[in-house]
Scaffold this motif. Structure first.
Motif, PDB file in Angstrom:
ATOM      1  N   PHE A 123      39.484 -23.017  -0.409  1.00 33.60           N
ATOM      2  CA  PHE A 123      38.693 -23.670   0.612  1.00 33.60           C
ATOM      3  C   PHE A 123      38.685 -24.990   0.623  1.00 33.60           C
ATOM      4  CE2 PHE A 123      36.973 -19.343   0.398  1.00 33.60           C
ATOM      5  CZ  PHE A 123      36.848 -18.962   1.818  1.00 33.60           C
ATOM      6  N   SER A 159      42.122 -18.341   5.689  1.00 34.95           N
ATOM      7  CA  SER A 159      40.699 -17.783   5.196  1.00 34.95           C
ATOM      8  C   SER A 159      39.617 -19.063   5.903  1.00 34.95           C
ATOM      9  CB  SER A 159      40.571 -17.986   3.626  1.00 34.95           C
ATOM     10  OG  SER A 159      40.707 -19.433   3.254  1.00 34.95           O
ATOM     11  N   LEU A 161      35.210 -19.941   6.362  1.00 30.91           N
ATOM     12  CA  LEU A 161      33.680 -19.487   5.852  1.00 30.91           C
ATOM     13  C   LEU A 161      33.141 -20.605   7.175  1.00 30.91           C
ATOM     14  CD1 LEU A 161      31.271 -18.982   3.853  1.00 30.91           C
ATOM     15  CD2 LEU A 161      31.590 -21.202   3.422  1.00 30.91           C
ATOM     16  N   LEU A 174      32.378 -15.154   5.776  1.00 30.28           N
ATOM     17  CA  LEU A 174      33.725 -15.503   5.332  1.00 30.28           C
ATOM     18  C   LEU A 174      34.663 -14.508   5.588  1.00 30.28           C
ATOM     19  CD1 LEU A 174      34.626 -13.808   2.469  1.00 30.28           C
ATOM     20  CD2 LEU A 174      32.742 -15.250   1.488  1.00 30.28           C
ATOM     21  N   THR A 195      36.268  -9.401   5.934  1.00 30.09           N
ATOM     22  CA  THR A 195      35.320 -10.238   6.268  1.00 30.09           C
ATOM     23  C   THR A 195      34.142  -9.841   5.692  1.00 30.09           C
ATOM     24  OG1 THR A 195      34.089 -11.491   8.067  1.00 30.09           O
ATOM     25  CG2 THR A 195      34.557  -9.333   8.520  1.00 30.09           C
TER      26      THR A 195
END
Length: 276
Positions: A123, A159, A161, A174, A195
């Motif tokens: 991330f 990905s 968040l 997330l 998720t």
């Protein structure tokens, strides 16, 4: 059609759970001494992109799976390692390496034990006020030691968040979507969306209450798995080592008959390195 939970698996799971339950009273007493710092750590641990090194060991036990009433014990080794890229940007890397012991999943009187496939997520997390967000790639790595425990596929995808965090309250989600891009051509392609929607509330003692919903959509098989997982946890110290623990039931809501368990339990112990 009858299945027995692997004795070594259930002994290990309940040994961890028994330790955590007995540790709770000690945890509350010691964490209270730390005052607000324990709550701050609990809040950081509720934030998947906090700049905090931790090594969670997530123990999962599921029973009553599929037509053979199978059972599965999984311990996920999940280190989180942050890297500072600049004053305003961190890279948070999260690794999940599952070790699985399962019986009567692939057929009656069958047993598999070994590594499953690993997932690595990175991330990029800008330092922001108010809404916290992170984004980056997710990778599926075929580390399984048994063909029934993995996909034999390499996968990649995005990905993300998004969350809001105030003192004592964390709410967010997330998600990742992974497609297979290489691997054994004789195996089915991997195309899965995952998720997790979460909410937690921490206290000055370092204790926390929370709930999350985990949703997995297998696009290839056109199946959906949903579980609801309430939790209770605490942050404390063992000597100089900061530790968080949590216990939660895993309540299956939706899932295909061949893989949906009747019930599940999870116990987590995480070693935290706040000074890193």
């Amino acid at each position: 059609m009858k299945s027995i939970i692997p004795k070594n698996s259930i002994k290990l799971f309940f040994s961890v759970t028994f330790f955590l339950l007995n540790f709770a009273a000690f945890a509350q007493e010691e964490a209270a001494k730390a005052g607000s710092s324990a709550q701050e750590l609990a809040d950081k641990l509720a934030n998947p992109v906090a700049s905090l090194i931790s090594v969670p060991l997530q123990n999962n036990l599921s029973y009553g799976i599929g037509p053979y009433n199978g059972s599965k014990y999984t311990i996920n080794i999940q280190p989180v390692v942050p890297f500072k890229l600049s004053d305003n940007l961190n890279l948070i890397t999260r690794y999940i390496l599952p070790v699985v012991d399962q019986r009567d999943i692939t057929g009656e009187n069958t047993h598999q034990f070994g590594l499953s496939d690993a997932t690595v997520t990175a991330f990029f997390a800008p330092k922001t006020k108010g809404i916290i967000f992170g984004f980056g790639p997710a990778f599926l790595i075929p580390t399984a030691t048994d063909k029934f425990l993995g996909t034999e596929k390499f996968g990649v995808g995005p990905s993300v968040l998004v969350m809001h965090q105030g003192k004592g309250l964390s709410v967010g989600f997330l998600a990742n979507q992974i497609w297979s891009v290489a691997g054994n051509e004789d195996r089915a392609d991997f195309n899965s969306f995952y998720t997790q929607i979460f909410m937690s509330h921490s206290y000055k003692s370092g204790a926390s209450l929370g709930v999350n919903a985990e949703i997995t959509q297998n696009w290839e098989a056109n199946t959906t798995m949903i579980s609801l997982n309430p939790s209770i946890g605490a942050v404390t110290k063992l000597g100089d080592q900061v530790v968080q623990f949590a216990i939660m039931p895993l309540i299956p809501i939706v899932g295909p008959h061949e893989s949906k368990p009747d019930w599940g339990l999870r116990a987590v112990v995480a070693f935290v390195f706040p000074g890193s």
